[in-house]
Design a protein around this motif. Structure first.
Motif, short mmCIF file in Angstrom:
data_model
loop_
_atom_site.label_atom_id
_atom_site.label_comp_id
_atom_site.label_asym_id
_atom_site.label_seq_id
_atom_site.Cartn_x
_atom_site.Cartn_y
_atom_site.Cartn_z
N GLN A 250 61.55 -11.48 69.72
CA GLN A 250 61.41 -12.07 70.96
C GLN A 250 60.27 -13.19 70.69
N TYR B 95 61.71 -16.33 69.23
CA TYR B 95 62.31 -17.11 69.94
C TYR B 95 61.28 -17.95 70.63
N LYS C 124 61.06 -21.69 70.74
CA LYS C 124 61.03 -22.86 71.83
C LYS C 124 59.90 -23.92 71.96
N SER D 272 68.53 -15.99 68.97
CA SER D 272 69.35 -15.64 70.03
C SER D 272 70.34 -14.48 69.59
N SER D 273 71.10 -14.50 68.49
CA SER D 273 71.94 -13.46 68.18
C SER D 273 71.12 -12.12 67.98
N LYS E 112 71.50 -12.48 73.07
CA LYS E 112 71.78 -13.93 73.89
C LYS E 112 72.80 -14.41 73.74
N LEU F 258 73.60 -18.32 74.83
CA LEU F 258 72.40 -19.07 74.05
C LEU F 258 72.79 -19.44 72.51
N CYS F 259 73.26 -18.05 71.99
CA CYS F 259 73.29 -18.34 70.51
C CYS F 259 74.60 -19.47 70.31
N TYR G 179 73.13 -23.14 70.86
CA TYR G 179 72.46 -23.63 69.72
C TYR G 179 73.07 -23.85 68.24
N SER H 29 79.01 -13.98 67.81
CA SER H 29 79.18 -13.99 69.50
C SER H 29 80.16 -13.94 70.01
#
Length: 419
Positions: free
Chosen positions: A161, A164, A168, A195-196, A200, A203-204, A207, A234
């Protein structure tokens, strides 16, 4: 760079405190004001401070050195580890002799990335404490690298987290600045990976698809294959099985062209997991065994994971003879119980399950295995092994205990589904 910023930068570089530098020259409070650009010192004071630090009053820019440093960083992004290692000492010596403070700041940041490439997290953390002390003088570009590298440090420390969030922050700078496309691709890939890890999925895919488009346009085949693997994971998580298989097979074509066996090992492992999810154990076993063969030069943890997956598949189809042969192989690969405690627990558990489940098995799961994975917040294995213990109690007519562990298995399974 302002004179106050330069003085603070070089003081920190030389591991000097404000007291060390001010001693015999000026007061600490006055030095603090100078370093924070709150007071304009006389030329005499500046000369004394510069002399004590061994620097010149005028900053001497060296554009060629800065270009060399940026080329070195690009080699890190491209994972050219031997060349990166070769250039490190040379660039370190050049920057130590340089009077260009800007190049020195870039070297500090790129050295931080270098330690992360080598997985020397302790050295990276020590260096970043220095960088943090001068964070207020960093330009947008330097801040971009700072946030990106902190994100990588977080990722390698399994703090996904935080990784990430820092990626960002780097992205927000990238979107309002001009960077090379390979740099944009690298950040997008990093965001996709993170993200993976956070599950998420949307999101994965976003991106990773952005990164893939750039890698394909620049003929970076290996990264393109790695993007396809990430997309496959994903798609599998979102139950788009056909798309997942297609991504893995595209990655495999690239790996065949590159003759990259480590990449093929990774692809076959993911294909094995995909077929396992569909209860196609024979296909899963075939790909896991291929993965094990291709992973000959891979890290031991990758090979142990292959073995564990094979043990699980043979257990599912009740082929205990072959399952136990892989358990023995896994136990041989463990140098010591402490070295890979997680795998020693897995292999011992399946050894019980495929031979005899008794009070010793009950105690092992209840006192060692389930608490270990609860502490790791690994809901999957807490759920799997709680269910095995519940079945054991059920077979032995201990229905209340069975109910308790079925409840634990179900509650942790919900955590997985709600990630």
């Amino acid at each position: 760079m302002k004179i106050g910023d330069r003085i603070r930068f070089y003081r920190i570089q030389q591991n000097k405190t404000q007291e060390d530098l001010a001693n015999g020259l000026i007061s600490v409070s006055y030095l603090s004001k100078i370093e924070n650009n709150l007071s304009l010192p006389s030329l005499e004071v500046v000369d004394m401070l510069c002399e004590k630090l061994g620097i010149r009053f005028i900053d001497e820019e060296e554009p060629s050195l800065l270009e060399e440093l940026k080329d070195w960083y690009k080699l890190m992004v491209l994972q050219e580890k031997e060349e990166v290692e070769f250039r490190y000492e040379e660039l370190k010596e050049k920057t130590n002799q340089s009077r260009d403070s800007t190049s020195l700041v870039y070297f500090m940041l790129f050295e931080y990335r270098y330690f992360l490439l080598k997985r020397e997290l302790y050295e990276a953390e020590k260096l970043h404490k220095k960088i943090s002390e001068i964070s207020d003088i960093l330009t947008d570009e330097l801040n971009y690298f700072n946030y990106k590298f902190i994100g990588l440090y977080n990722y390698l420390s399994n703090s996904y987290q935080s990784a990430y969030e820092n990626y960002k922050k780097a992205e927000s700078i990238l979107l309002r600045s001009v960077f090379d496309k390979w740099e944009e691709a690298d950040l997008c890939y990093s965001l996709g990976l993170t993200s993976s890890q956070l599950w998420k999925v949307t999101l994965c895919i976003k991106y990773t698809t952005q990164a893939l488009a750039i890698y394909q346009a620049h003929y970076n085949y290996k990264r393109s294959a790695e993007c396809q693997i990430l997309l496959g994971i994903s798609y599998r998580r979102s139950d788009e099985i056909d798309k997942a298989e297609e991504s893995y097979l595209l990655a495999d074509k690239i790996a065949n062209t590159l003759k990259d066996f480590n990449l093929k090992g990774h692809i076959h492992h993911n294909l094995g997991y995909l077929y396992s999810m569909q209860s196609k154990s024979e296909d899963a076993i075939k790909h896991y065994e291929q993965s094990f063969l291709f992973n000959e030069q891979a890290e031991r943890s990758s090979r142990l994971l292959n073995i564990l997956c094979l043990v699980f598949e043979y257990y599912k189809i009740c082929d205990f003879e072959k399952g136990l042969s892989w358990v023995r192989k896994g136990q041989e690969w463990l140098k010591s119980e402490e070295d890979f405690n997680e795998y020693s627990l897995h292999f011992r558990t399946y050894e019980y399950l495929m031979t005899e489940t008794n009070e010793e098995f009950e105690h092992f799961l209840k006192e060692r295995v389930i608490p270990f994975f609860e502490k790791q917040n690994n809901s999957k294995y807490v759920s799997d092994y709680s269910e095995e213990l519940a079945r054991y109690y059920e077979r032995n007519h201990k229905y209340k205990l069975a109910s308790n562990y079925y409840r634990l298995a179900n509650s942790t399974l919900k955590k997985i589904n709600n990630i």
